[in-house]
Every structure is written in C-alpha cells, then in structure tokens.
Scaffold this motif. Sequence first.
Motif, mmCIF file in Angstrom:
data_model
loop_
_atom_site.group_PDB
_atom_site.id
_atom_site.type_symbol
_atom_site.label_atom_id
_atom_site.label_comp_id
_atom_site.label_asym_id
_atom_site.label_seq_id
_atom_site.Cartn_x
_atom_site.Cartn_y
_atom_site.Cartn_z
ATOM 1 N N GLN A 105 0.876 -1.302 -0.094
ATOM 2 C CA GLN A 105 -0.162 0.017 -0.053
ATOM 3 C C GLN A 105 0.738 1.465 0.018
ATOM 4 O OE1 GLN A 105 -3.400 0.009 -0.280
ATOM 5 N NE2 GLN A 105 -2.924 -2.386 -0.478
ATOM 6 N N SER A 106 0.308 2.209 -0.430
ATOM 7 C CA SER A 106 1.219 3.608 -0.465
ATOM 8 C C SER A 106 1.178 4.233 0.866
ATOM 9 C CB SER A 106 0.215 4.524 -1.466
ATOM 10 O OG SER A 106 -1.025 4.999 -0.883
ATOM 11 N N ARG A 107 1.981 5.384 0.946
ATOM 12 C CA ARG A 107 2.183 5.838 2.447
ATOM 13 C C ARG A 107 0.884 6.448 2.955
ATOM 14 N NH1 ARG A 107 7.677 8.158 0.954
ATOM 15 N NH2 ARG A 107 9.050 6.589 1.841
ATOM 16 N N SER A 108 0.325 6.956 1.769
ATOM 17 C CA SER A 108 -1.106 7.543 2.410
ATOM 18 C C SER A 108 -2.061 6.705 2.718
ATOM 19 C CB SER A 108 -1.400 8.594 1.340
ATOM 20 O OG SER A 108 -1.567 7.992 0.028
ATOM 21 N N GLY A 109 -2.177 5.482 1.713
ATOM 22 C CA GLY A 109 -2.989 4.490 2.231
ATOM 23 C C GLY A 109 -2.952 3.931 3.520
ATOM 24 N N SER A 110 -1.310 3.485 3.724
ATOM 25 C CA SER A 110 -1.017 2.916 5.136
ATOM 26 C C SER A 110 -1.519 3.633 6.162
ATOM 27 C CB SER A 110 0.322 2.861 5.138
ATOM 28 O OG SER A 110 0.862 1.771 3.855
ATOM 29 N N LEU A 111 -1.188 5.160 6.021
ATOM 30 C CA LEU A 111 -1.570 6.038 7.285
ATOM 31 C C LEU A 111 -3.208 6.108 7.464
ATOM 32 C CD1 LEU A 111 -0.881 7.947 9.276
ATOM 33 C CD2 LEU A 111 -0.818 9.744 7.472
ATOM 34 N N LEU A 112 -4.018 5.970 6.168
ATOM 35 C CA LEU A 112 -5.522 6.072 6.423
ATOM 36 C C LEU A 112 -5.720 4.754 7.147
ATOM 37 C CD1 LEU A 112 -8.104 7.271 5.739
ATOM 38 C CD2 LEU A 112 -7.885 5.946 3.551
ATOM 39 N N ALA A 113 -5.201 3.666 6.894
ATOM 40 C CA ALA A 113 -5.573 2.318 7.284
ATOM 41 C C ALA A 113 -5.188 2.337 8.834
ATOM 42 C CB ALA A 113 -4.874 1.027 6.742
ATOM 43 N N ALA A 114 -4.142 2.951 9.329
ATOM 44 C CA ALA A 114 -3.654 3.102 10.439
ATOM 45 C C ALA A 114 -4.861 4.094 11.317
ATOM 46 C CB ALA A 114 -2.201 3.776 10.781
ATOM 47 N N LEU A 115 -5.198 5.045 10.703
ATOM 48 C CA LEU A 115 -6.283 5.727 11.308
ATOM 49 C C LEU A 115 -7.539 5.676 11.619
ATOM 50 C CD1 LEU A 115 -5.413 9.522 9.642
ATOM 51 C CD2 LEU A 115 -5.048 8.630 12.092
ATOM 52 N N VAL A 116 -8.037 4.524 10.563
ATOM 53 C CA VAL A 116 -9.241 3.975 10.391
ATOM 54 C C VAL A 116 -9.348 2.914 11.826
ATOM 55 C CG1 VAL A 116 -10.867 2.215 9.569
ATOM 56 C CG2 VAL A 116 -9.767 4.184 8.112
ATOM 57 N N PHE A 117 -7.849 2.043 11.805
ATOM 58 C CA PHE A 117 -7.897 1.030 12.815
ATOM 59 C C PHE A 117 -7.823 1.565 14.194
ATOM 60 C CE2 PHE A 117 -5.033 -2.032 15.335
ATOM 61 C CZ PHE A 117 -5.990 -3.024 15.179
ATOM 62 N N MET A 118 -7.147 2.726 14.264
ATOM 63 C CA MET A 118 -6.916 3.349 15.714
ATOM 64 C C MET A 118 -8.412 4.071 16.009
ATOM 65 S SD MET A 118 -3.414 5.121 15.056
ATOM 66 C CE MET A 118 -3.414 6.353 16.240
ATOM 67 N N PHE A 119 -9.070 4.572 15.313
ATOM 68 C CA PHE A 119 -10.239 5.221 15.664
ATOM 69 C C PHE A 119 -11.565 4.504 15.093
ATOM 70 C CE2 PHE A 119 -6.685 8.485 15.399
ATOM 71 C CZ PHE A 119 -6.778 8.597 16.642
ATOM 72 N N SER A 120 -11.383 3.122 14.885
ATOM 73 C CA SER A 120 -12.580 2.380 14.563
ATOM 74 C C SER A 120 -13.580 2.482 15.693
ATOM 75 C CB SER A 120 -12.206 0.988 14.011
ATOM 76 O OG SER A 120 -11.684 0.345 15.222
ATOM 77 N N ALA A 121 -14.675 1.893 15.524
ATOM 78 C CA ALA A 121 -15.856 1.711 16.437
ATOM 79 C C ALA A 121 -15.510 0.825 17.550
ATOM 80 C CB ALA A 121 -17.139 1.405 15.719
ATOM 81 N N ILE A 122 -14.717 -0.267 17.085
ATOM 82 C CA ILE A 122 -14.483 -1.325 18.270
ATOM 83 C C ILE A 122 -13.672 -0.782 19.027
ATOM 84 C CG2 ILE A 122 -12.666 -2.320 16.777
ATOM 85 C CD1 ILE A 122 -15.301 -4.187 19.150
ATOM 86 N N TRP A 123 -12.518 -0.089 18.621
ATOM 87 C CA TRP A 123 -11.624 0.687 19.684
ATOM 88 C C TRP A 123 -12.505 1.797 20.449
ATOM 89 C CZ3 TRP A 123 -6.073 0.179 20.105
ATOM 90 C CH2 TRP A 123 -5.484 -1.063 19.384
ATOM 91 N N ILE A 124 -13.200 2.629 20.107
ATOM 92 C CA ILE A 124 -13.744 3.537 20.569
ATOM 93 C C ILE A 124 -14.682 3.145 21.594
ATOM 94 C CG2 ILE A 124 -15.183 5.993 20.397
ATOM 95 C CD1 ILE A 124 -12.141 5.854 19.417
ATOM 96 N N ARG A 125 -15.308 2.001 21.351
ATOM 97 C CA ARG A 125 -16.368 1.490 22.123
ATOM 98 C C ARG A 125 -15.754 0.930 23.512
ATOM 99 N NH1 ARG A 125 -18.245 -1.003 25.413
ATOM 100 N NH2 ARG A 125 -19.591 -2.308 25.976
ATOM 101 N N ARG A 126 -14.361 0.202 23.153
ATOM 102 C CA ARG A 126 -13.639 -0.310 24.303
ATOM 103 C C ARG A 126 -12.766 0.488 24.917
ATOM 104 N NH1 ARG A 126 -15.717 -5.793 25.120
ATOM 105 N NH2 ARG A 126 -16.207 -6.389 23.326
ATOM 106 N N VAL A 127 -12.817 1.824 24.661
ATOM 107 C CA VAL A 127 -11.819 2.797 25.339
ATOM 108 C C VAL A 127 -11.712 2.705 26.759
ATOM 109 C CG1 VAL A 127 -12.958 4.792 25.475
ATOM 110 C CG2 VAL A 127 -10.535 4.958 24.951
ATOM 111 N N SER A 128 -12.846 2.257 27.261
ATOM 112 C CA SER A 128 -12.802 2.096 28.849
ATOM 113 C C SER A 128 -12.368 0.937 29.339
ATOM 114 C CB SER A 128 -14.351 2.330 29.394
ATOM 115 O OG SER A 128 -15.354 1.215 28.980
ATOM 116 N N GLU A 129 -12.076 -0.282 28.199
ATOM 117 C CA GLU A 129 -11.653 -1.575 28.702
ATOM 118 C C GLU A 129 -9.899 -1.564 28.405
ATOM 119 O OE1 GLU A 129 -13.987 -4.619 27.157
ATOM 120 O OE2 GLU A 129 -15.814 -3.113 27.525
#
Length: 194
Positions: A105-129
Amino acid sequence: CLFTADPGDLAGGYDVHRAAGPLGYFMDQRIHHGEVPLWNPLTFCGMPYAANPITSFFYPPNLLRSALSFHPTPFKTQVGLVTLIAGHLLAAGTGIVLLARGHGQSRSGSLLAALVFMFSAIWIRRVSEYHFIMMVAWLPFILLLERKALLCDALRRKAGYGLACGALFGVSVLTGSMNIALYMGICIAGYAVL
C-alpha cells in the motif's frame, strides 16, 4: 460532548472508574511499598490480585508504568494508565502502517488504514476497557510476523518468525484480556488461510 461532560468523568467511566483505576492504584501502592500485590483485601472482602488476569500485573509495560508512578495517587495512576493506552494506540497505528506497507500500500493509504484502525468503532467502544486495547495493539505486529513467516522459503527463518509471533501473542495475553485471545487467534488463523 466536550462542553457538556461531567468533570467527574475525566477520571474515566465504566471499567476505568470501577476496575482499571482502582486495581492500578492498588498495584502502584503495593509496589512502591516494596511488596508484591498477591492479595487485595479491599475488593470483595479479599481476593487474589496477581492471579487475576484483568490486573495486567505481569504485563511488562504495565509494570514499568507502575514503577514510574512515584508517590502514587489515584490521579497519577489514572494519568499513567491513559499514557499507557495512548502509547498502545500509537503502537497499533504504527503496526498497521508497517503491515499495509508490507502489502504494497502507498504511504497515504497505509496512514489512512492506521487511522481507521486506531479510531474504529470497536476501539472507541472499548476505550474504557484498557486490557482490550493493550492486547489488540499487538495484533498488527503479530500479523506482520505471520506474513513474513508465510512468505519466507527457508524453514529455519519460518520457525524463527513463528516463534516471534508466538512470543508476541504470549505478551499480549499478559494484558489480561483472555476473552479476546480467542478472537485474535481466529484472526491470526484466518489471515494465514487468506
């Protein structure tokens, strides 16, 4: 949300307020008094502490956080835990960037994937765990090692990558999120199949 939040919520909600914070503070207090917290007399009229996986007592970054919490207070413990989680989120994003780059993947695509992973619903939902976030942060690195093992031709190198993958999985299990270990195992096996 930023302007209407109750100031009491700054100490955390749900599991942070009821479990992670108090358990972390107890760990900090005992370690700084020169004791290994094997037993917690303050919870449920007494219960094992070190044997409770949710305490993440044997997880090396949590031990380091506790050791660096000089003159512990509940607030210092909470700041330390939030810093630990922020570090895990950044590590998870870095792992996704490396994994995506490994897939071409390109650098921008990789960064976008990282942002989506870091701030996805599953992480945000589990931020208290906290234990969940600490465990899943290792997943991109495990998948990266698995990818290297699958692409490698030499059996010795495959075994080395496989052992490193197993070691990282073992470290991730020390966070205490035993119920997530099953899902991570399914993800790791599914990645190998795909």
